[in-house]
Design a protein around this motif. Structure first.
Motif, PDB file in Angstrom:
ATOM      1  N   THR A  59       0.908  -1.338   0.178  1.00 55.41           N
ATOM      2  CA  THR A  59       0.031  -0.091   0.022  1.00 55.41           C
ATOM      3  C   THR A  59       1.102   1.142  -0.169  1.00 55.41           C
ATOM      4  O   THR A  59       1.900   1.314   0.663  1.00 55.41           O
ATOM      5  N   GLU A  60       0.275   2.202  -0.797  1.00 56.48           N
ATOM      6  CA  GLU A  60       0.970   3.599  -0.536  1.00 56.48           C
ATOM      7  C   GLU A  60       0.122   4.570  -0.523  1.00 56.48           C
ATOM      8  O   GLU A  60      -0.776   4.912  -1.516  1.00 56.48           O
ATOM      9  N   SER A  61      -0.358   5.247   0.575  1.00 47.67           N
ATOM     10  CA  SER A  61      -1.207   6.080   0.735  1.00 47.67           C
ATOM     11  C   SER A  61      -2.709   5.941   0.520  1.00 47.67           C
ATOM     12  O   SER A  61      -3.331   6.410  -0.116  1.00 47.67           O
ATOM     13  N   LEU A  62      -2.837   4.512   0.617  1.00 50.26           N
ATOM     14  CA  LEU A  62      -3.990   3.810  -0.011  1.00 50.26           C
ATOM     15  C   LEU A  62      -5.416   4.383   1.110  1.00 50.26           C
ATOM     16  O   LEU A  62      -5.092   3.771   2.178  1.00 50.26           O
ATOM     17  N   GLN A  63      -6.166   4.866   0.603  1.00 50.54           N
ATOM     18  CA  GLN A  63      -7.385   5.097   1.231  1.00 50.54           C
ATOM     19  C   GLN A  63      -8.546   4.585   0.281  1.00 50.54           C
ATOM     20  O   GLN A  63      -8.648   4.811  -0.690  1.00 50.54           O
TER      21      GLN A  63
END
Length: 894
Positions: free
Chosen positions: A154-158
């Motif tokens: 995940t990378e800054s996953l919202q």
């Protein structure tokens, strides 16, 4: 099984897969094992249910009463004939509804969502139905999560999980192992089917599909398109009900009159039923359904996929089109053409996405690897990027945003590849994704000595965040004078029609491990600008002219800079004195914005909130607005607009689901083409509705007039049913296939509240109906010399009114143009229907079995001559009326 409590290796082991993904062969085996990745839909309507639903109407009740009455008075043939026609009507209705169901299934397949998966190490886009447990799925902003997924990266996953958990705030996702008892809403290492990615990037392993997902276990959601009844159809239904009510009143009054005249009660009952049947346009619902179905197919041919029937009518009435620029007005073939680094410009050769081209400085080739500033800019554009360049059988293609794809291609032209500069030793740590509010994207990579942030974004956003700039191999302080100079360079590049991205970087000490976007994106080092060209589509300029001639305003609303937007607007002949920024829209009150909208047609650096505000003002002014959109945040504006149009190629799943129309080729010209089709469809519905009503009114005049003149019953119920369902229905359907009028795109948009029948048109229908009714009575009475001539007189009246109606149909092809203007043979379907109905009537008159059913006798040549002599003036009078009207009221369409 609680997947959130397992470690990544355990999940991979249980699902018998690896980070390279499944092979195609294994995926196919699992598809057979687990089934398609879709939720169970509601039980479809069976063919028998569709058939029996055809009998649920007031009309059918009237006809059944007529059949019973015929049995009662001993007219067995009539009774069976009426029943046969009722069944025939049911078969016709069943055929159309069954076709509609099949068409809906086909449309649903066309609207199938796509997902990016990794199989055998290759990234590919597939239909979400074919995702299986064990697949590796890539999640990006704006996409719908296609299955239940265990997150591996995940990378800054919202993710917005409100549809599943009711939580209104997007949930931040991260990798890791959680306790087995963790509630669904707190499972941060999981992404669930049906939820929406609102920010960042993720990669994960599919653990459940279809009804085995959390969504499938707690809800019975359907992904089918809901067919809504259009406002037009509602108005037609109201019109039909009113006609039915009026017909019953007329029938009752005539029956009372007959009783007063001391006519037999059974005869008067037959007269009343005849009038009721004559007044109701039985063929209208079937013709409307068929025309709307044809309209859907025609819209698809024009690359407009309708998600509901309302869209066709609404698009035809559109008065303002608010359109995006990139990919809609332009080709969306992004190519870096000009690069600026402090004090130096580079031209880049090559076309499209093929990674071949040279970098030229002062017309001389240079080696980017030996130009540090240029190398850093290209490296930043490549790393701060989510697009993937792939070579396919169709050529080089970009998976991801085309603008990012242009940066990848530019870097590859310089022989800079992500696999060479991003490895396990230098991994991506985190990402702050681009949004319509931030207008920038930042990624942070780890290196042995330091971490480095790479940033790209809109120049007016990024430049103020820079305090230094890279010049050759030196980093200099960025002064106010430098800022002004760089801003001027940006404006000059944008004025050439280039889309400009600014690029910067920043080194971060290794001891900083917690990253906040606002802190990371301070004190950046400016690298330069990338000028990306996206030429206008060649057909857009002509489409703009067509929209203008049709009285439709076009407003460009883009995220690009004002200078770039104005440059493109000039190329496509969209004239605007200036471009208004989104930040300016925020400051304007309603009155000021309304005034600006009168002249300004270009809005730049807008976000979805700005679009929403503009649409609201336009609607308050009475405009019917069509709005294009492609992002997840465009959904409110798409829903707010009268017609929401999502991009079929670059549009997100959320945008497509919020829209009324999916534009299959993302082309503005297709929207204008769809407007033409929408107008044609509405015009044709008006044509056949007016035609059917004129025919039915003629029948009422004939029956009621004969009654008042104390003549025998002029038309029998079975004859009226034959006219209304067979002969009139066939020609009405052919009218529904009339080509567009030559002025269809040279007149202003219609008022959506405009009734099907204006007062002027009603008077025309009244006059035509009286003419046909009176001539029918005349021919009937002319042959009614004795009791023995009743059958022939009734045959003359029956055949005569059908011929009158077939001649009259040509009047309804247009109330504005004569036949010699539109071409007598321009609608071949009408000619075929005309010949077919005349042939059927000849069979009715001369074929004994039909003679017996419809109570006819043979006619001689003189009889036919009289019928045509009485009928031809209907067409001549109509042509004279249209000619005179065309001379004096050219700009007043009926």
């Amino acid at each position: 099984m609680t997947w959130c409590s397992l470690s990544p290796p355990e999940v991979l082991k249980r699902l018998k897969t690896n980070i390279q993904g499944l092979t195609g062969e294994e995926a196919q085996k699992r598809l057979v094992q687990y089934g398609e990745n879709k939720l169970e839909e509601k039980k479809p309507v069976t063919p028998w249910q569709i058939f029996f639903n055809q009998f649920k109407s007031v009309l059918i009740a009237i006809l059944l009463i007529a059949s019973i009455a015929s049995f009662a008075i001993g007219e067995i043939t009539d009774a069976f004939t009426i029943l046969a026609i009722v069944i025939l009507n049911a078969i016709l209705g069943f055929t159309q509804e069954f076709k509609a169901e099949k068409a809906l299934e086909a449309l649903k397949k066309m609207l199938a969502l796509k997902a990016k998966v990794i199989r055998a190490g290759n990234l590919m886009s597939i239909d979400t139905r074919f995702i299986v447990p064990g697949d590796i799925v890539v999640l990006e902003i704006g996409e719908k999560v296609p299955a239940d997924i265990y997150l591996l990266e995940t990378e800054s996953l919202q993710i917005d999980e409100s549809v599943l958990t009711g939580e209104s705030v997007p949930v931040s996702k991260e990798t890791g192992v959680l306790p087995q008892a963790t509630s669904l809403a707190e499972q941060k290492n999981m992404a669930f089917m049906g939820t929406i990615v609102t920010n960042g990037y993720g990669r994960g392993l599919v653990v459940a599909t279809g009804m085995q997902t959390e969504f499938g276990q707690i809800a019975r959601l359907t992904q089918e398109v809901k067919e809504e009844e259009s406002p037009l159809k509602k108005r037609l239904n109201v019109l039909g009900r009113r006609i039915g009510e009026i017909s019953l009143v007329i029938a009752l009054l005539v029956v009372i009159l007959g009783i007063v005249q001391k006519r037999p009660l059974l005869e008067m009952l037959l007269v009343g039923i005849s009038l009721a049947v004559a007044a109701i346009p039985e063929g209208l619902p079937a013709v409307v359904t068929m025309t709307l179905a044809l309209g859907v197919k025609n819209m698809v041919k024009r690359n407009c996929l309708l998600r509901n029937l309302t869209a066709s009518e609404g698009l035809g009435a559109t008065s303002v089109i608010c359109t995006d620029k990139t990919g809609t007005l332009t080709k969306n073939e992004m190519t870096v053409k000009l690069i600026y680094i402090p004090d130096k410009f580079y031209e880049v050769s090559g076309e499209g996405y093929q990674p071949k081209g040279d970098f030229l400085s002062n017309a001389q080739p240079v080696d980017p690897s030996k130009e540090l500033g240029l190398f850093l800019l290209l490296k930043t554009g490549l790393l701060c990027n989510r697009a993937v360049l792939k070579k396919t059988e169709q050529g080089w293609q970009v998976l991801g945003d085309p603008t990012e794809g242009a940066l990848v291609v530019a870097a590859n032209k310089a022989k800079i590849f992500k696999k060479d500069i991003s490895c396990e030793a230098c991994p991506l740590i985190t990402e702050f994704s681009f949004t319509s509010v931030r207008k920038r994207m930042t990624v942070i990579y780890h290196y042995p000595e330091k971490n480095t942030a790479y940033v790209k974004g809109a120049p007016e956003v990024l430049l103020p965040l820079c305090q230094r700039y890279q010049k050759n191999d030196k980093v200099n302080e960025l002064t106010g004078i430098d800022q002004e100079y760089f801003n001027q360079v940006y404006k000059d590049m944008a004025a050439k029609g280039l889309r400009i991205l600014a690029l910067a970087y920043k080194e971060i000490p290794l001891e900083i491990t917690h990253f906040i976007a606002e802190e990371v994106e301070k004190n950046l080092i400016f690298l330069g600008f990338a000028g990306i060209v996206d030429p206008p589509r060649p057909e857009v300029k002509a489409a703009m002219e067509r929209a203008k001639n049709a009285g439709i305003e076009v407003i460009m609303m883009t995220g690009d800079s004002p200078l770039t937007a104005l440059a493109v607007a000039r190329e496509i002949s969209l004239f605007s004195p200036k471009a208004i920024r989104g930040t300016e829209i925020e400051k304007l009150d309603e009155a000021s914005l309304r005034k600006i909208l009168q002249t300004t047609k270009v809005f730049a650096r807008v976000n979805p909130a700005h679009k929403l505000k503009v649409v609201d003002i336009l609607q308050k002014q009475g405009h019917i607005t069509a709005m294009t959109g492609d992002g997840v945040n465009d959904a409110p504006a798409l829903k707010k607009a009268n017609i929401g149009i999502a991009m079929g190629i670059k549009g997100t799943d959320v945008a497509k689901e919020a829209a009324d129309i999916v534009l299959l080729d993302d082309n503005f010209a297709s929207i204008v083409s769809g407007v033409e089709e929408g107008r044609r469809e509405y015009d044709n519905i008006q044509r056949f509705t007016r035609y059917l009503l004129s025919s039915n009114f003629a029948e009422i005049v004939a029956i009621a007039g004969a009654m008042f003149l104390k003549l025998p019953l002029i038309l029998l119920p079975v004859q009226i049913l034959w006219m209304n369902l067979i002969t009139d229905g066939m020609t009405a359907l052919a009218l529904g296939m009339e080509p567009p009028a030559k002025d269809v795109m040279h007149r202003p948009p219609r008022d959506p509240q405009q009734p099907i029948l204006s007062k002027k048109v009603f008077l025309i229908i009244l006059a035509i109906g009286i003419w046909m009714g009176v001539t029918t009575i005349f021919s009937f009475s002319h042959y009614l010399g004795s009791e023995n001539m009743l059958s022939k007189a009734r045959t003359i009246a029956f055949t005569g009114i059908i011929i009158f109606e077939k001649i009259n149909v040509f009047n309804f092809r247009s109330f504005r143009f004569n036949l010699w203007d539109i071409g007598f043979f321009s609608n071949p379907f009408l000619i075929i229907a005309w010949l077919a109905t005349i042939s059927l009537q000849i069979m009715v008159v001369y074929f004994p079995p039909l003679q017996h059913i419809l109570h006819t006798v043979p006619l001689n040549l003189a009889d036919w001559g009289l019928i045509f002599i009485l009928g031809i003036p209907i067409l001549i009078a109509g042509e004279i009326f249209k000619f005179l009207r065309k001379q004096h009221f050219k700009n007043q369409p009926c």
